[in-house]
Motif scaffolding. Structure first.
Motif: not given
Lengths: 74, 74
Positions: A1, A4-5, A46-49, A67, A71, B47-50, B52-54, B63
């Motif tokens: 992850m 991703l970050n 890792s930012p929150t949504i 995103l 991706e 949720p963090t983006i990490s 949420l991605s999981q 995502l």
């Protein structure tokens, strides 16, 4: 992850520079702390949504677009 | 931002049920705690983006697709 970050951080920094915003300006607009912007851009946090959504709207882009762009590169 | 967290939670719960996964199964697959899944589904935690991605990869969705679906309803 971590990847991703890092990708999210890099893309936010790129979009911020395209807008000619400083980290401080983006932090003010998104109502978060400047050091948090810096940590996100370097992929250290890792930012929150919620935070990511505040950042993308400050940059005038959609969360899903950011995103999608990531991706495509992962 | 509370609205965003609630919409994400609702959509995750919906997708989880479509897969006939319990919260426990999703938690195991996404390698997070079951109570965290519950808090996210109820919109109590962003949720963090990490994370949420999981969750989305455990549910077999992208995502960006999840967020696009939410942006269409907000």
């Amino acid at each position: 992850m971590q990847k991703l970050n890092q990708e999210i951080g890099k893309l936010i920094a790129k979009k911020r520079k395209e807008k000619a915003f400083s980290q401080e300006t983006l932090a003010d607009l998104a109502q978060i702390h400047r050091t948090y912007v810096s940590q996100i851009e370097r992929g250290l946090k890792s930012p929150t949504i919620s935070v990511l959504s505040q950042i993308t709207s400050s940059l005038g882009i959609k969360l899903s677009e950011l995103l999608q762009e990531i991706e495509n590169t992962l």
